[in-house]
Design a protein around this motif. Sequence first.
Motif, PDB file in Angstrom:
ATOM      1  N   ASP A 541      -7.008   4.637  -5.980  1.00 23.60           N
ATOM      2  CA  ASP A 541      -6.604   4.335  -4.596  1.00 23.60           C
ATOM      3  C   ASP A 541      -6.681   2.837  -4.323  1.00 23.60           C
ATOM      4  OD1 ASP A 541      -5.889   6.808  -3.697  1.00 23.60           O
ATOM      5  OD2 ASP A 541      -7.777   7.249  -2.683  1.00 23.60           O
ATOM      6  N   ILE A 542      -7.769   2.219  -4.764  1.00 18.86           N
ATOM      7  CA  ILE A 542      -7.946   0.777  -4.554  1.00 18.86           C
ATOM      8  C   ILE A 542      -6.825   0.006  -5.246  1.00 18.86           C
ATOM      9  CG2 ILE A 542      -9.430  -1.200  -5.080  1.00 18.86           C
ATOM     10  CD1 ILE A 542     -11.838   0.762  -4.777  1.00 18.86           C
ATOM     11  N   ALA A 543      -6.474   0.417  -6.463  1.00 18.00           N
ATOM     12  CA  ALA A 543      -5.418  -0.271  -7.217  1.00 18.00           C
ATOM     13  C   ALA A 543      -4.076  -0.149  -6.510  1.00 18.00           C
ATOM     14  CB  ALA A 543      -5.331   0.300  -8.627  1.00 18.00           C
ATOM     15  N   ILE A 544      -3.750   1.041  -6.040  1.00 21.89           N
ATOM     16  CA  ILE A 544      -2.461   1.254  -5.377  1.00 21.89           C
ATOM     17  C   ILE A 544      -2.414   0.496  -4.052  1.00 21.89           C
ATOM     18  CG2 ILE A 544      -1.017   2.999  -4.245  1.00 21.89           C
ATOM     19  CD1 ILE A 544      -1.969   4.955  -6.478  1.00 21.89           C
ATOM     20  N   SER A 545      -3.499   0.577  -3.281  1.00 23.98           N
ATOM     21  CA  SER A 545      -3.542  -0.159  -2.013  1.00 23.98           C
ATOM     22  C   SER A 545      -3.427  -1.661  -2.252  1.00 23.98           C
ATOM     23  CB  SER A 545      -4.852   0.144  -1.271  1.00 23.98           C
ATOM     24  OG  SER A 545      -4.913   1.491  -0.861  1.00 23.98           O
ATOM     25  N   SER A 546      -4.099  -2.155  -3.282  1.00 31.51           N
ATOM     26  CA  SER A 546      -4.069  -3.593  -3.578  1.00 31.51           C
ATOM     27  C   SER A 546      -2.687  -4.043  -4.015  1.00 31.51           C
ATOM     28  CB  SER A 546      -5.101  -3.932  -4.658  1.00 31.51           C
ATOM     29  OG  SER A 546      -6.413  -3.587  -4.242  1.00 31.51           O
TER      30      SER A 546
END
Length: 691
Positions: A541-546
Amino acid sequence: MARSVYLTSVGSGGGKSTIALGLAELLSRQVGRIGVFRPLIAGTGPDPILALLSERYRVDLPLPDLAGATYAEATALVADGRREELISLIVERYRAVERRCSAMVVVGSDFDDTGDPARPRELAFNARLATEFGSVVVPVVDGFGQEPAAIAAAARGAYHDLADLGATVLAVIANRVPEPMALPELPVSAYAIPEVPSVSAPTVAEVAAALDATVLAGDEAALSRDVLDFVVGAAHVPTLLDHLTTGALMITPGDRADLLVAASAAHVAGQVSLAGLVLTLGERPDPRAMRLVEQLNTGLAVLSVGTDSYDTVAASSRIEGRPSADNLRKVEAALGAFEANVDTADLAGRLRVSRSERVTPLMFENELIDRARTQRRHVVLPEGSEERILRAAEILLRRGVAELTLLGRPDEIARRAREVGVDVGDAHVVDPTTSRWRDEFATEYAALRAHRGVSAELAHDIVAQSNYFGTLMVRAGLADGMVSGATHTTAATIRPAFEIIRTVPGVTVASSVFFMLLADRVLVYGDCAVNRDPDATQLADIAISSADTAARFGIEPRVAMLSYSTGSSGAGADVEKVAAATALVRERRPDLLVEGPIQYDAAIDPAVAATKLPGSAVAGRATVFIFPDLNTGNNTYKAVQRSAGAVAVGPVMQGLRRPVNDLSRGATVPDIVNTVAITAIQAAVPAEEVE
């Protein structure tokens, strides 16, 4: 495509600094490196316009290299019949700068009003140089003190005179016009910029230097105040009070302790906001009066001069200020005036400069301001009386970046603004403790937190806290976003957002990124501030949001999922977590370029990447770096920030339904300006509805 714009005055004066700043700011959003140049300079010291542009736009060339010749050199060559040699010399020096830059801003020679026949004829001289440089030309007409008809005639004449001389005119700008006006129809765009007193007004420090004054009291902030008016103190106190004006420098004999104390008290009481105090005749005030003034804590500078009041006023009124690199307020006021009255999108389109593929730090910062201005949003600042917040708010309002609400007691905010010497009159001010929204917010918050046992009475107390009140304003649609953290902890800023705003559906965790502004590029680091030890799903999730955040701000996302191992070279639970997160990202977002597990050196260095992961579309070219845990991320961003001299903008929250962003407690004024601009841009993207 024009790579160079040439700015020339038509007549003496004109305020070229404002127009040069506006054009340089416009170009700096499109190319990675701009250059500046002046064909002729005085040569008696650093040229102020070159010094300003060179420092603000990071032109890493010595100031002497940015000029063609001095006026003395030019006069000698022209008098000796060597005019073409002068032209060749200037063109050669210009080309040396141009070769190293993507676009150029040229500030033409100052208009010759000396009558010296040996000096080059200004308009023809500048038109010739613009042609030799391959520049488009922007003539500047000085409208100060002129009637609209005279300004219109000068603008029309400027266009036709330059066109007749063979110059390619980009636009005509009349600067410092006395009132809003329309310029005549021309084959090119024509703009009128009203007089902005805070741009041309001298500061107290400039007045002190010109008068060779002794500073009896006042710090750097006091000396940076703008002098908008002069008031002579010679009458009795009641008469003086009737004549004090906002921004006035009061000039009075040093033995008039009554007027010194009265003016200071009027300033502290909020009756008027003065620029400072000048004591004449070389008389020092009574020590008892000075002690009282110091105890009043006016925040004003007190100067002493040897001349009488008449001569002091006469000398002071001849001093004219100008934007400079060490006076951010004037620079921002000048840019605000330019951007509010010039169609920068149209002007940029006419320039047609090829946009750089790489996003440099300067491009990133200036693009933030421009994008926020185009879709202006409303941002609430809970720390309304904090000095850095007030200084940033003045800049944001002058540039039109966002509509602002400052939270706090109105009298306290007004007092602090007077002490700091800033103008935040266009901001809304709301006191959470007395606001008509408090009861409504308390009911809303109690309903949201009923499962946690929050009663209506407790909610009424909680929502009076500025961060909770600001977050509820965002939830209610009374503001589009919030920025806090200059004095509050990260937890105090983001806890209300987690409780009230909540995450976007489908995102398991809110997270953060830092925009890392290195010397030649902008990278995205996540998560370095919020999640201590995310699992594989949360890390994905963090990777996609970033990646989405990077794309939103003009950075092509190439995602590196960081680990202590590259590819299959290592093993262990930590590596497996990163591998699983990478697989989830690829499954959920096959459009993203992602690599992992990968070590930092393989992600950023093409030479290392060629050895460790040859053929990877991300290795050696990563722009988004996802750290496996908070310990690694937080230490890495701080190490890069300090050792590489990078500017870290953030943390920028992501995954929330509405934007709420945190500031470092050590945030500078530019940090706050950038964060508010980022928040406004986030708010411009359609948000999920808050349930």
